[in-house]
Scaffold this active site. Structure first.
Site, short mmCIF file in Angstrom:
data_model
loop_
_atom_site.label_atom_id
_atom_site.label_comp_id
_atom_site.label_asym_id
_atom_site.label_seq_id
_atom_site.Cartn_x
_atom_site.Cartn_y
_atom_site.Cartn_z
N ASN A 1 -3.44 -4.13 -6.24
CA ASN A 1 -2.56 -3.39 -5.33
C ASN A 1 -3.21 -3.28 -3.96
O ASN A 1 -4.42 -3.17 -3.82
CB ASN A 1 -2.14 -2.04 -5.90
CG ASN A 1 -3.30 -1.11 -6.24
OD1 ASN A 1 -4.26 -1.50 -6.88
ND2 ASN A 1 -3.18 0.14 -5.83
N GLU B 1 -2.53 -1.13 -0.52
CA GLU B 1 -1.80 -0.02 0.09
C GLU B 1 -1.82 -0.11 1.61
O GLU B 1 -2.56 -0.88 2.21
CB GLU B 1 -2.41 1.32 -0.34
CG GLU B 1 -2.23 1.60 -1.81
CD GLU B 1 -2.81 2.93 -2.23
OE1 GLU B 1 -2.57 3.30 -3.39
OE2 GLU B 1 -3.51 3.61 -1.45
N CYS C 1 2.27 -3.71 -4.99
CA CYS C 1 1.64 -3.54 -6.30
C CYS C 1 0.93 -4.81 -6.75
O CYS C 1 1.29 -5.92 -6.35
CB CYS C 1 2.70 -3.18 -7.34
SG CYS C 1 3.60 -1.67 -7.00
N GLU D 1 1.02 -6.37 -9.58
CA GLU D 1 1.87 -7.31 -10.31
C GLU D 1 2.62 -8.22 -9.35
O GLU D 1 2.72 -9.43 -9.58
CB GLU D 1 2.87 -6.55 -11.20
CG GLU D 1 2.21 -5.68 -12.25
CD GLU D 1 1.94 -4.25 -11.82
OE1 GLU D 1 1.94 -3.37 -12.68
OE2 GLU D 1 1.71 -4.01 -10.60
N CYS E 1 5.73 -0.74 -12.48
CA CYS E 1 6.74 0.14 -11.89
C CYS E 1 8.10 -0.57 -11.90
O CYS E 1 8.21 -1.76 -12.23
CB CYS E 1 6.34 0.53 -10.47
SG CYS E 1 6.51 -0.79 -9.25
N CYS F 1 8.31 -3.74 -9.68
CA CYS F 1 7.61 -4.87 -10.30
C CYS F 1 8.39 -5.42 -11.49
O CYS F 1 8.46 -6.64 -11.70
CB CYS F 1 6.20 -4.46 -10.73
SG CYS F 1 5.09 -4.21 -9.33
#
Length: 163
Positions: free
Chosen positions: A62, A64, A73, A75, A112, A115
């Site tokens: 990830n 940010e 993210c 993924e 999430c 994703c």
């Protein structure tokens, strides 16, 4: 009116040691990738590793940003990287591991919603399921045979083509 019941079947492994060796090695790569996460705001680190049909392994962590929606993210970093580097190669397996700088993540952490939608898009395009394994820092590992086990009501090409 009628009720619709949706069920999902997931497999739970007690530890990495129970996984097939190929998947265990993939999860170790996901654990390593999460250490490269850029997570100064959430302190929540996620790593993902993909096993492609051609034998290549693609990882992501990830990333940010102070403007939260601008981050990405692990993924999606991994899956988009696979799509960019190997656009015609199918993704067989995804491994995901999460940790936190603030507390121990002991429960398996699934992708999430954003994703899940992205994984669905790739599954739909390649016309084969992607096995998804996810865990926290240590402990149990959960396996979904396909994204529909985690996202049973999908929104994809068929939905848009009916508009």
């Amino acid at each position: 009116m009628k009720k619709l019941e949706i069920t999902a079947t997931l497999t739970v492994f007690d530890s990495l040691d129970e996984l097939p060796e190929e998947v265990r090695q993939l999860m170790i790569k996901a654990v390593s990738a999460r250490k490269n996460a850029y997570a100064p705001y959430s302190k929540f680190r996620v790593g993902a590793a993909l096993d492609l049909e051609n034998g290549e392994i693609v990882v992501g962590s990830n990333q940010e940003n102070a403007v939260y929606p601008s981050g990405l993210c692990a993924e999606r970093v991994a899956i988009y990287q696979a799509g960019a580097l190997y656009p015609a190669i199918k993704i067989k397996t995804m491994a995901i591991s999460a940790s936190s700088d603030a507390f121990n993540v002991l429960t398996p952490t699934p992708p999430c919603g954003a994703c899940r939608q992205s994984i669905f898009e790739y599954e739909e395009n390649q016309k084969t399921p992607i096995e998804i394994y996810f865990m926290g820092e240590t402990g149990k590992v959960v396996k979904a045979d396909a994204i529909k086990d985690l996202l049973p009501l999908t929104f994809g090409k068929a939905t848009l083509n009916n508009i």
